[in-house]
Design a protein around this motif. Structure first.
Motif, PDB file in Angstrom:
ATOM      1  N   THR A   1      -6.572-106.346 -68.954  1.00  0.00           N
ATOM      2  CA  THR A   1      -6.082-107.618 -69.517  1.00  0.00           C
ATOM      3  C   THR A   1      -5.275-108.341 -68.439  1.00  0.00           C
ATOM      4  N   GLY A   2      -5.358-109.665 -68.408  1.00  0.00           N
ATOM      5  CA  GLY A   2      -4.569-110.440 -67.453  1.00  0.00           C
ATOM      6  C   GLY A   2      -3.077-110.176 -67.668  1.00  0.00           C
ATOM      7  N   LEU A   3      -2.319-110.315 -66.595  1.00  0.00           N
ATOM      8  CA  LEU A   3      -0.899-109.929 -66.621  1.00  0.00           C
ATOM      9  C   LEU A   3      -0.094-110.666 -67.699  1.00  0.00           C
ATOM     10  N   PHE A   4      -0.266-111.966 -67.774  1.00  0.00           N
ATOM     11  CA  PHE A   4       0.495-112.764 -68.740  1.00  0.00           C
ATOM     12  C   PHE A   4       0.113-112.385 -70.174  1.00  0.00           C
ATOM     13  N   THR A   5      -1.189-112.298 -70.425  1.00  0.00           N
ATOM     14  CA  THR A   5      -1.649-112.007 -71.789  1.00  0.00           C
ATOM     15  C   THR A   5      -1.294-110.582 -72.198  1.00  0.00           C
ATOM     16  N   ARG A   6      -1.289-109.675 -71.241  1.00  0.00           N
ATOM     17  CA  ARG A   6      -0.867-108.296 -71.539  1.00  0.00           C
ATOM     18  C   ARG A   6       0.564-108.289 -72.086  1.00  0.00           C
ATOM     19  N   GLU A   7       1.444-109.032 -71.435  1.00  0.00           N
ATOM     20  CA  GLU A   7       2.847-109.077 -71.883  1.00  0.00           C
ATOM     21  C   GLU A   7       2.983-109.832 -73.206  1.00  0.00           C
ATOM     22  N   LEU A   8       2.184-110.884 -73.366  1.00  0.00           N
ATOM     23  CA  LEU A   8       2.199-111.667 -74.618  1.00  0.00           C
ATOM     24  C   LEU A   8       1.822-110.771 -75.802  1.00  0.00           C
ATOM     25  N   MET A   9       0.743-109.995 -75.629  1.00  0.00           N
ATOM     26  CA  MET A   9       0.259-109.149 -76.725  1.00  0.00           C
ATOM     27  C   MET A   9       1.195-107.965 -76.990  1.00  0.00           C
ATOM     28  N   LYS A  10       1.907-107.565 -75.934  1.00  0.00           N
ATOM     29  CA  LYS A  10       2.869-106.459 -76.108  1.00  0.00           C
ATOM     30  C   LYS A  10       4.069-106.939 -76.930  1.00  0.00           C
ATOM     31  N   LYS A  11       4.538-108.144 -76.636  1.00  0.00           N
ATOM     32  CA  LYS A  11       5.724-108.650 -77.347  1.00  0.00           C
ATOM     33  C   LYS A  11       5.387-109.091 -78.773  1.00  0.00           C
ATOM     34  N   TYR A  12       4.183-109.652 -78.969  1.00  0.00           N
ATOM     35  CA  TYR A  12       3.798-110.175 -80.292  1.00  0.00           C
ATOM     36  C   TYR A  12       2.493-109.516 -80.754  1.00  0.00           C
ATOM     37  N   PRO A  13       2.539-108.234 -81.107  1.00  0.00           N
ATOM     38  CA  PRO A  13       1.290-107.534 -81.427  1.00  0.00           C
ATOM     39  C   PRO A  13       0.564-108.057 -82.672  1.00  0.00           C
ATOM     40  N   TRP A  14       1.238-108.834 -83.494  1.00  0.00           N
ATOM     41  CA  TRP A  14       0.602-109.384 -84.700  1.00  0.00           C
ATOM     42  C   TRP A  14      -0.073-110.730 -84.429  1.00  0.00           C
ATOM     43  N   LEU A  15       0.212-111.324 -83.278  1.00  0.00           N
ATOM     44  CA  LEU A  15      -0.247-112.690 -83.009  1.00  0.00           C
ATOM     45  C   LEU A  15      -1.761-112.743 -82.770  1.00  0.00           C
ATOM     46  N   PRO A  16      -2.486-113.648 -83.465  1.00  0.00           N
ATOM     47  CA  PRO A  16      -3.907-113.806 -83.160  1.00  0.00           C
ATOM     48  C   PRO A  16      -4.079-114.343 -81.732  1.00  0.00           C
ATOM     49  N   VAL A  17      -4.786-113.592 -80.907  1.00  0.00           N
ATOM     50  CA  VAL A  17      -5.055-114.019 -79.524  1.00  0.00           C
ATOM     51  C   VAL A  17      -6.569-113.992 -79.342  1.00  0.00           C
ATOM     52  N   GLU A  18      -7.104-115.037 -78.760  1.00  0.00           N
ATOM     53  CA  GLU A  18      -8.563-115.068 -78.544  1.00  0.00           C
ATOM     54  C   GLU A  18      -8.852-115.781 -77.228  1.00  0.00           C
ATOM     55  N   GLU A  19     -10.040-115.482 -76.661  1.00  0.00           N
ATOM     56  CA  GLU A  19     -10.445-116.127 -75.411  1.00  0.00           C
ATOM     57  C   GLU A  19     -11.353-117.313 -75.700  1.00  0.00           C
ATOM     58  N   ASP A  20     -11.310-118.310 -74.810  1.00  0.00           N
ATOM     59  CA  ASP A  20     -12.133-119.513 -74.990  1.00  0.00           C
ATOM     60  C   ASP A  20     -13.621-119.173 -75.130  1.00  0.00           C
ATOM     61  N   GLY A  21     -14.130-118.308 -74.255  1.00  0.00           N
ATOM     62  CA  GLY A  21     -15.559-118.002 -74.256  1.00  0.00           C
ATOM     63  C   GLY A  21     -16.023-117.372 -75.561  1.00  0.00           C
ATOM     64  N   ARG A  22     -15.183-116.537 -76.152  1.00  0.00           N
ATOM     65  CA  ARG A  22     -15.574-115.834 -77.377  1.00  0.00           C
ATOM     66  C   ARG A  22     -15.655-116.776 -78.574  1.00  0.00           C
TER      67      ARG A  22
END
Ligand code: SF4
Length: 313
Positions: free
Chosen positions: A127-148
């Motif tokens: 996972t990219g560095l920024f998104t890795r930290e984002l998902m670690k701090k907010y594990p409930w947050l919906p995160v998705e990629e543009d391509g998907r």
């Protein structure tokens, strides 16, 4: 009121990429921005890297993942990127989702190329560095990629989760036990369609809510709710949910109407009809034969129709 959602700035069309370009996603800009208040972030710009800039990659070095220059791996941006991220993350507390740019060593959510010192890549990536930290701090947050978002199932799932999390925050703003119970009641059919196991688990939790410290319950419920919604609603589970709904009409529908609904549900199950086809008939029956419980169910009206998200399901 629009829903606050974070987004990689280049996906919103800002010219912040290493080559001075952008990666605008038309669905986000043309459709989602009617309902989402996108808050753009470019972590590489935020970390002071400027544009245009040399390309970077993720490198595994002595068990650590470093963000380095592609041309000269001794040029290391890891500390400045993590410093920016740490300062920025607390401002995302009120976000209901985050749309990130795929493949980026900073913003990518999955399968980002991870290099070894010999120049080969590690299978599966990271996972990219920024998104890795984002998902670690907010594990409930919906995160998705543009391509998907091109995949109708993933697109619907992401957008629905954003609407659901926003609904959760709005509905439980008073932070009372009753507000959680009422919220949960409206999501029963949704949960049934996404995960039978978590539907049962959350139902049990809500039944025992008085035994919990409220704040602990709130955090646990939010996490489990979002975990459940992340599981795509399968055809099998949707079929069970539709059949469950059909049960509410058993006294009101004629024999012919019942047969018609049964046939549509089976057509959906066999892939001959989109989910929307069955739900349109159910909503029609509901307007003829109102049922308070069914009418409260988010499953039947999960987000604005204009988004046309159920057409491909
Ligand atoms: S992928 Fe992320 S870091 Fe790269 S340009 Fe887009 S917003 Fe900036």
């Amino acid at each position: 009121m629009k829903i606050n959602v974070g987004i990689s700035a280049c996906v919103l069309g800002e010219k912040v990429r290493f080559d001075g370009g952008h990666k605008m996603n038309r669905f986000a800009v043309d459709e989602l921005s009617r309902f989402f208040n996108f808050q753009p972030v470019c972590p590489e710009m935020g970390a002071g890297m400027g544009t245009p800039r040399p390309t970077i990659r993720l490198l595994e070095k002595q068990g650590d993942i470093r963000l380095v220059s592609t041309r000269d791996t001794s040029v290391d941006f890891t500390d400045s990127m993590l410093g920016f991220t740490e300062k920025k993350l607390p401002s995302f507390e009120q976000l209901c989702g985050f749309l990130v740019c795929a493949k980026s060593p900073t913003c990518g959510m999955e399968r980002v190329k991870l290099y070894m010192e010999n120049g080969h890549t590690i299978p599966g990536g990271t996972t990219g560095l920024f998104t890795r930290e984002l998902m670690k701090k907010y594990p409930w947050l919906p995160v998705e990629e543009d391509g998907r978002l091109h995949d109708p199932v993933l697109r619907e799932n992401f957008v629905f989760r954003v609407f659901a999390l926003h609904d959760f925050y709005e509905s439980t703003a008073e932070r009372t036990t009753k507000s959680i119970i009422d919220f949960h009641s409206r999501y029963k059919l949704v949960l049934m369609a996404h995960s039978q196991a978590l539907y049962r688990e959350l139902g049990k939790m809500v039944g025992e809510i008085v035994n919990y410290d409220f704040d602990e319950f709130y955090v646990l419920y939010r996490q489990k709710l979002m975990d459940a919604l992340k599981i795509n609603a399968s055809k099998k589970n949707n079929t069970c949910t539709l059949q469950h709904i059909q049960g509410y009409f058993k006294r009101s529908l004629t024999k012919q109407q019942k047969a018609e609904l049964t046939e549509l549900i089976l057509d959906y199950r066999h892939g001959d009809l989109p989910l929307l086809g069955v739900l349109t008939l159910i909503n029609h029956y509901l307007s003829e034969y109102p049922d308070e419980y069914l009418m409260s169910q988010v499953y039947l009206q999960p987000y604005p129709k204009e988004l046309k998200l159920r057409y491909g399901l």
